[in-house]
Write a protein that holds these residues in place. Structure first.
Motif, PDB file in Angstrom:
ATOM      1  N   ARG A 198       0.845  -1.197   0.000  1.00 50.73           N
ATOM      2  CA  ARG A 198       0.000   0.000   0.000  1.00 50.73           C
ATOM      3  C   ARG A 198       0.874   1.238   0.000  1.00 50.73           C
ATOM      4  O   ARG A 198       2.054   1.176   0.349  1.00 50.73           O
ATOM      5  CB  ARG A 198      -0.905   0.010   1.237  1.00 50.73           C
ATOM      6  CG  ARG A 198      -0.153   0.011   2.555  1.00 50.73           C
ATOM      7  CD  ARG A 198      -1.095  -0.119   3.740  1.00 50.73           C
ATOM      8  NE  ARG A 198      -0.376  -0.230   5.011  1.00 50.73           N
ATOM      9  CZ  ARG A 198      -0.029   0.794   5.775  1.00 50.73           C
ATOM     10  NH1 ARG A 198      -0.332   2.040   5.390  1.00 50.73           N
ATOM     11  NH2 ARG A 198       0.624   0.618   6.914  1.00 50.73           N
TER      12      ARG A 198
ATOM     13  N   ARG B 200       2.615   4.466   1.298  1.00 48.16           N
ATOM     14  CA  ARG B 200       3.018   5.005   2.601  1.00 48.16           C
ATOM     15  C   ARG B 200       3.922   6.208   2.375  1.00 48.16           C
ATOM     16  O   ARG B 200       4.769   6.206   1.494  1.00 48.16           O
ATOM     17  CB  ARG B 200       3.754   3.949   3.431  1.00 48.16           C
ATOM     18  CG  ARG B 200       2.866   2.815   3.922  1.00 48.16           C
ATOM     19  CD  ARG B 200       3.591   1.940   4.916  1.00 48.16           C
ATOM     20  NE  ARG B 200       3.953   2.676   6.127  1.00 48.16           N
ATOM     21  CZ  ARG B 200       4.617   2.122   7.147  1.00 48.16           C
ATOM     22  NH1 ARG B 200       4.975   0.847   7.083  1.00 48.16           N
ATOM     23  NH2 ARG B 200       4.921   2.833   8.206  1.00 48.16           N
ATOM     24  N   TRP B 201       3.721   7.233   3.195  1.00 45.33           N
ATOM     25  CA  TRP B 201       4.507   8.455   3.077  1.00 45.33           C
ATOM     26  C   TRP B 201       5.485   8.609   4.244  1.00 45.33           C
ATOM     27  O   TRP B 201       6.273   9.555   4.264  1.00 45.33           O
ATOM     28  CB  TRP B 201       3.576   9.675   3.032  1.00 45.33           C
ATOM     29  CG  TRP B 201       2.714   9.673   1.819  1.00 45.33           C
ATOM     30  CD1 TRP B 201       1.519   9.033   1.648  1.00 45.33           C
ATOM     31  CD2 TRP B 201       2.985  10.326   0.584  1.00 45.33           C
ATOM     32  NE1 TRP B 201       1.027   9.235   0.388  1.00 45.33           N
ATOM     33  CE2 TRP B 201       1.912  10.043  -0.293  1.00 45.33           C
ATOM     34  CE3 TRP B 201       4.043  11.125   0.133  1.00 45.33           C
ATOM     35  CZ2 TRP B 201       1.867  10.525  -1.592  1.00 45.33           C
ATOM     36  CZ3 TRP B 201       3.985  11.614  -1.168  1.00 45.33           C
ATOM     37  CH2 TRP B 201       2.911  11.317  -2.013  1.00 45.33           C
ATOM     38  N   ASP B 202       5.429   7.678   5.186  1.00 45.04           N
ATOM     39  CA  ASP B 202       6.188   7.851   6.429  1.00 45.04           C
ATOM     40  C   ASP B 202       7.372   6.889   6.533  1.00 45.04           C
ATOM     41  O   ASP B 202       7.849   6.604   7.627  1.00 45.04           O
ATOM     42  CB  ASP B 202       5.261   7.632   7.625  1.00 45.04           C
ATOM     43  CG  ASP B 202       4.622   6.239   7.631  1.00 45.04           C
ATOM     44  OD1 ASP B 202       4.578   5.593   6.563  1.00 45.04           O
ATOM     45  OD2 ASP B 202       4.165   5.806   8.702  1.00 45.04           O
TER      46      ASP B 202
ATOM     47  N   THR C  99       9.364  -1.113   0.626  1.00 41.38           N
ATOM     48  CA  THR C  99       9.690   0.245   1.041  1.00 41.38           C
ATOM     49  C   THR C  99      10.243   1.046  -0.127  1.00 41.38           C
ATOM     50  O   THR C  99       9.930   2.228  -0.303  1.00 41.38           O
ATOM     51  CB  THR C  99      10.698   0.228   2.199  1.00 41.38           C
ATOM     52  OG1 THR C  99      10.141  -0.506   3.295  1.00 41.38           O
ATOM     53  CG2 THR C  99      11.024   1.631   2.673  1.00 41.38           C
TER      54      THR C  99
ATOM     55  N   GLN D 223       7.413   2.218  -2.137  1.00 40.63           N
ATOM     56  CA  GLN D 223       6.650   3.260  -1.438  1.00 40.63           C
ATOM     57  C   GLN D 223       7.361   4.611  -1.449  1.00 40.63           C
ATOM     58  O   GLN D 223       6.717   5.653  -1.393  1.00 40.63           O
ATOM     59  CB  GLN D 223       6.370   2.799  -0.005  1.00 40.63           C
ATOM     60  CG  GLN D 223       5.376   1.647   0.062  1.00 40.63           C
ATOM     61  CD  GLN D 223       5.419   0.874   1.366  1.00 40.63           C
ATOM     62  OE1 GLN D 223       6.415   0.903   2.091  1.00 40.63           O
ATOM     63  NE2 GLN D 223       4.339   0.157   1.671  1.00 40.63           N
TER      64      GLN D 223
ATOM     65  N   CYS E  94       1.100  -0.347  -4.476  1.00 37.85           N
ATOM     66  CA  CYS E  94       1.816   0.639  -3.657  1.00 37.85           C
ATOM     67  C   CYS E  94       1.606   2.061  -4.154  1.00 37.85           C
ATOM     68  O   CYS E  94       2.143   3.005  -3.561  1.00 37.85           O
ATOM     69  CB  CYS E  94       3.301   0.313  -3.631  1.00 37.85           C
ATOM     70  SG  CYS E  94       3.707  -1.130  -2.616  1.00 37.85           S
TER      71      CYS E  94
END
Length: 416
Positions: free
Chosen positions: A193, A195-197, A298, A301, A325
């Motif tokens: 999915r 993710r921005w963090d 990661t 993302q 993602c």
């Protein structure tokens, strides 16, 4: 229900199906495979080992077929040992490509068989001859045709078959398609999915990227080879680096060969880096090899633009996961990709063999962040609509029911 799965590299294409069937806690699931370290709770693994290696001096067109029959014998003997201790499958499922399924009907003659059919080889018109830089020699055409020997035996034995995309199904002859159910493969949308963090790091070189830092262009393949467009990507990179001083590139993949011929010397990466020389800046272009799965996700993302290239061949799982993602995609305008990506809707499609077009599309998305963000949202929405695992399991179970009906019908038509 008693399931028997077979795949030389457990769990293969059955990862998500196995997890969901095991979670139902009402099935016995046995999986025959070559040895590896993978495990899934609720799945009983049985390893097999080929009884011998290839024969010396065998005809080059028959080497794959001989290897398939050696595997078929070893898997059938493993099945005989399972039968001797009382295991009786209700359904047999496995990848057809390596020949492992071909003798299982001798062990359990009344049990439905569902092979996974991945690709029917052609000596022209699909992957072979697509890339004019690497023409097929005339003597190689017979090798390509001979690769279908296991395909054809599997089609004869199958009660029903499954294949994941319409493109792959259509590679098979028209007479064979009636046996092949389309079972689209899903992804874990909760894990794959946007993710921005998160940060992506390469600790060995002390580098780290986030969505707020330097822009990151990404590329992923199992191995860096022409079938997946590594030559096109690397030739596109100098233009990207020259136009954008704020961009780095991470190229993920091994140096082996999964598809097609190996280079005469060294690896494809080495050959291409020698060709491009100083145009590939080692302080901005990184080759970490293969990544752990969590690190790979990661990377997707954090990616600013993700490049996916392929011949007219089997689409990678990484394409599905990049969509899930929410990657801003630049992808080859080839038939398997068009089943997943619509130009300017869920990504940008470019000619496979045009490095300049790849570079310009990447630069366009790096510059036009509104377009890139729209493509990200659309990619994720498409994944949620088309790559849901529950729908995948439903389609899979429908095929098992159809196989039972077909097997029963066949038995009733046999002479008594």
């Amino acid at each position: 229900m008693n399931y028997l799965f077979v795949h030389q590299n457990f769990p293969g294409q059955y990862l998500h199906v196995l997890r969901r069937l095991a979670a139902e806690r009402r099935h016995e699931i046995v999986f025959i495979s070559l040895p590896n370290h993978n495990q899934i709770p609720g799945v009983r693994r049985i390893d097999y080992r080929p009884l011998r290696g290839p024969s010396p001096g065998i005809h080059r067109d028959a080497t794959e077929f001989e290897a398939a029959m050696i595997r078929a014998q070893a898997v059938a003997e493993t099945g005989q040992r399972l039968a001797a201790v009382g295991f009786q499958p209700d359904i047999m499922i496995g990848h057809n490509g390596w020949g492992e399924l071909l003798n299982l009907k001798d062990v359990w003659p009344g049990v439905p068989l569902i092979p996974y059919f991945e690709f029917f080889y052609h000596d022209a018109g699909l992957d072979v001859g697509f890339d004019q830089e690497f023409p097929l020699s005339p003597e190689q055409r017979s090798q390509v045709r001979a690769k279908n020997a296991v395909n054809l035996l599997g089609l004869q034995l199958a009660d029903r078959g499954q294949t994941p995309t319409a493109f792959q199904r259509n590679t098979y002859p028209a007479w064979a398609r009636r046996k092949l159910a389309l079972v689209p493969e899903g992804v874990d949308l909760a894990y794959c999915r946007p993710r921005w963090d998160v940060d992506f790091a390469l600790p060995a070189i002390g580098r780290r990227w986030s969505r707020q830092g330097r822009r990151l262009v990404t590329y992923v393949a199992r191995n860096l080879e022409p079938y997946r467009g590594i030559h096109v990507l690397l030739r596109a990179i100098p233009r990207i680096l020259a136009d954008r001083a704020d961009v780095d590139v991470v190229v993920v993949g091994g140096d082996e060969v999964s598809y097609g011929p190996a280079p005469e010397h060294g690896t494809w990466r080495e050959r291409l880096l020698a060709e491009l020389g100083s145009a590939i800046d080692p302080d901005r272009v990184f080759f970490p090899g293969k990544l752990a799965y969590a690190d790979y996700l990661t990377l997707l993302q954090v990616s600013s633009v993700h490049v996916y290239l392929t011949y007219p061949f089997v689409a990678s799982w990484s394409l599905r996961e990049a969509l899930a993602c929410g990657c801003a995609l630049v992808a080859s305008d080839t038939a398997p990709v068009r089943e997943f990506v619509s130009d300017r809707e869920t990504g940008r499609l470019v000619f496979f063999d045009k490095p300049a077009e790849v570079a310009l599309a990447v630069l366009e998305l790096l510059e036009d962040t509104d377009q890139a963000d729209r493509l990200r949202r659309n990619a994720r929405h498409w994944a949620e609509t088309h790559l849901d695992l529950a729908s995948h399991l439903t389609a899979f179970k429908q095929v098992t029911k159809a196989a039972h009906r077909a097997c029963s019908s066949t038995r009733s038509q046999l002479p008594q």
